[in-house]
Design a protein around this motif. Sequence first.
Motif, short mmCIF file in Angstrom:
data_model
loop_
_atom_site.label_atom_id
_atom_site.label_comp_id
_atom_site.label_asym_id
_atom_site.label_seq_id
_atom_site.Cartn_x
_atom_site.Cartn_y
_atom_site.Cartn_z
N UNK A 15 -1.24 -3.47 6.33
CA UNK A 15 -1.01 -3.97 4.97
C UNK A 15 -2.31 -4.13 4.18
N UNK A 16 -3.43 -4.34 4.87
CA UNK A 16 -4.71 -4.40 4.17
C UNK A 16 -4.97 -3.11 3.41
N UNK A 17 -4.67 -2.00 4.08
CA UNK A 17 -4.81 -0.68 3.44
C UNK A 17 -3.87 -0.55 2.24
N UNK A 18 -2.66 -1.05 2.37
CA UNK A 18 -1.68 -0.94 1.29
C UNK A 18 -2.18 -1.65 0.03
N UNK A 19 -2.66 -2.89 0.19
CA UNK A 19 -3.08 -3.65 -0.98
C UNK A 19 -4.33 -3.03 -1.63
N UNK A 20 -5.21 -2.46 -0.79
CA UNK A 20 -6.36 -1.77 -1.38
C UNK A 20 -5.89 -0.58 -2.21
N UNK A 21 -4.95 0.19 -1.68
CA UNK A 21 -4.48 1.37 -2.40
C UNK A 21 -3.81 0.99 -3.72
N UNK A 22 -3.16 -0.16 -3.74
CA UNK A 22 -2.55 -0.64 -4.99
C UNK A 22 -3.64 -0.97 -6.01
N UNK A 23 -4.72 -1.57 -5.53
CA UNK A 23 -5.84 -1.86 -6.42
C UNK A 23 -6.43 -0.56 -6.96
N UNK A 49 -5.90 -4.75 -10.62
CA UNK A 49 -6.93 -4.36 -9.66
C UNK A 49 -7.48 -5.60 -8.96
N UNK A 50 -7.78 -6.62 -9.75
CA UNK A 50 -8.33 -7.86 -9.18
C UNK A 50 -7.30 -8.53 -8.27
N UNK A 51 -6.04 -8.57 -8.72
CA UNK A 51 -4.98 -9.21 -7.95
C UNK A 51 -4.81 -8.54 -6.58
N UNK A 52 -4.68 -7.21 -6.58
CA UNK A 52 -4.44 -6.50 -5.32
C UNK A 52 -5.68 -6.48 -4.42
N UNK A 53 -6.86 -6.47 -5.01
CA UNK A 53 -8.09 -6.56 -4.20
C UNK A 53 -8.14 -7.90 -3.46
N UNK A 54 -7.79 -8.98 -4.18
CA UNK A 54 -7.76 -10.30 -3.54
C UNK A 54 -6.70 -10.36 -2.44
N UNK A 55 -5.54 -9.74 -2.70
CA UNK A 55 -4.48 -9.70 -1.68
C UNK A 55 -4.97 -8.97 -0.44
N UNK A 56 -5.69 -7.87 -0.65
CA UNK A 56 -6.24 -7.10 0.46
C UNK A 56 -7.15 -7.97 1.33
N UNK A 57 -8.06 -8.69 0.69
CA UNK A 57 -9.02 -9.53 1.42
C UNK A 57 -8.31 -10.68 2.12
#
Length: 630
Positions: free
Chosen positions: A65-73, A84-92
């Motif tokens: 899922x880390x990869x998924x949220x990065x790809x959304x960003x 972009x900011x939202x999904x990057x934060x979700x990734x981290x």
Amino acid sequence: MKGLFFLISFLIFNSIFSQKRNPVVFNPEKTYTQDFIDSIINFQIRLDVEEYKKMLESDENLIGWTKYYYEKAFANFPKHLDSVIYYSDKCVSFYENGELKRPLDEKILISAYYYKGNALFNLKNFDEAVVNYQKGIALTKRHNYKGKAFIFNGIGHGHLGAGNDSLALVYYLKASKDPFFMKFPDNEVSVYTRIGYIHNELNNSKLAKYYYKKALEISNNSDYKNNIDALYGNLGEIARKEHKIDSTVYYFKKALDAHQKYGKSNQLDAEFALVYSCFVKTEEGSINEAIEGFKSIIEKLNTLEVISENDKDLMIMSTSGLELAYKKAGNSLENENLVDLTANFLTKFYKQRFDSDLASLEVQYQTKEKEASIVQLEQNEAQQAIILKQQKTITYSLGGFLVLVSGLIVLFWRQRKLKTQYEKENLEQRLLRSQMNPHFVFNALNSVCNLVEKKSEKTIPYINKLANLFRLVLTNSREELVSLNDEMVTIKNYLELQSNFYTSFDFDINVDQSINEEELVIPPMLMQPFVENAIVHGLSNSDKRGKITIDVSKQEKDSLVLFKISDNGIGYSRSIDVKTKKGHKSVSGDIVKERLALLKKKFKVNTRFAIGELELGGTYVELYLPYLKD
């Protein structure tokens, strides 16, 4: 003119880390293994983000899922920056809160921080952009990452946007040394253009022209042409500042031709192209058209809530051009309104910078204070635990052993206390350095007001020179220590500015030949208040031709540098009387005393200053500062 180059860097980054194969489609009949998911994470299979999500949802045990949220960003850049900011934060957060932290997933955070930095940069939140880029760089120490130079490039953009030219230059030079990054002409041209821009801002036009022409040569020999209008425009602006009219018109015309041919899609370059066009029209006689063009740019700029470095450059060029057009049209009455507009705009620009710096420092200071309180509570708790343990074992322990343990506890406690005190004093120093900036700005703007009241023709040149000096002051005041050379350049620029625009005087700066000015580093912005006092309270009240002399020598025995500032003004006693009658209270003097007291504690040397009267009339100040060798 930075916006286009920044976007191009992202496009190159995207093309490198995206795949050319057709993306796989989710098959509900298929069982997806962790190995297959990991092959996607490793970029071995091109990803369609929604199809990838379906694969992860097919088995709750799959990790990815880390990869998924990065790809959304990634997919939302650059159109939807908040996303972009939202999904990057979700990734981290997904990675950090997960039970299993695999290196494979952690590596993805590098790209997430990079894209969050990109989004913040485009939102003009330069400080936070740099913070996120730095987090990405920190992770590259644990992971092999091909695009490291792209992040260095981003850090350079962030510092340049925030006005930290010297730091930006460091990171652009780092990026320029990466063979992989520099094999793309787009990147070569972008980096060399920015390095040239910074050298020009630091008043080194020779190096600026070298890098601009180097970038032009690469552009002319490659398919990448989008920057040519900006490069010719920058060369024209240097020629304009050097009063080379023919070269100015030549380069501005070349910039306009290139913009017409290659750069129509870029709004930022279009605004500069309008400025170039107005300058050309002014020189070729279409003065009324030029005046209307310059005025339209200035009116638009004055509606901005947040002012960028580009906006500031546009304003300075436009007001300088409009002043020239008014002179050619014989309309000097408009210059007064023009001066007010320029002064207000630049005041707003630098106030935003100072407010940002002070707010950032205050937050850091308060955070450190809270951290210090938490550490102290933890230390108290640990000490209580040790005391209880000692009480239980005291009857079985030897007296000497107890003394040793107690000594170690005291030593440990003192070390932690000293460390906390050092951090607090360091932050206090930074706050005091930042407090000197508003004081300096206040006095500089007073000079602007005096010139405006006199309707002086020197007002616009003064503001332009003042903008360059502000840049040097901002850069130096952000640093705890700066090279002696950087500090002396700032003082020299200040003296030149004041001697040309405030009150006429001569000055000499003498640095002992045994001192390596680049190697020696000192606390910044401590000499300027004394130089200012010599001008404002010493020379300006004197009837004779003024002179200021600065002698710099090294007191190696005491680990101090001595700055002796002498003037042939009215003398210290009389200047005190004049200030008392005017009701003047020195703010900078209090700040200098506080800074010297903190430096005395930190460096364990006798930092101080002394003021006295010269036998032949005038005042001298002896300022003793600590130094280190860089």
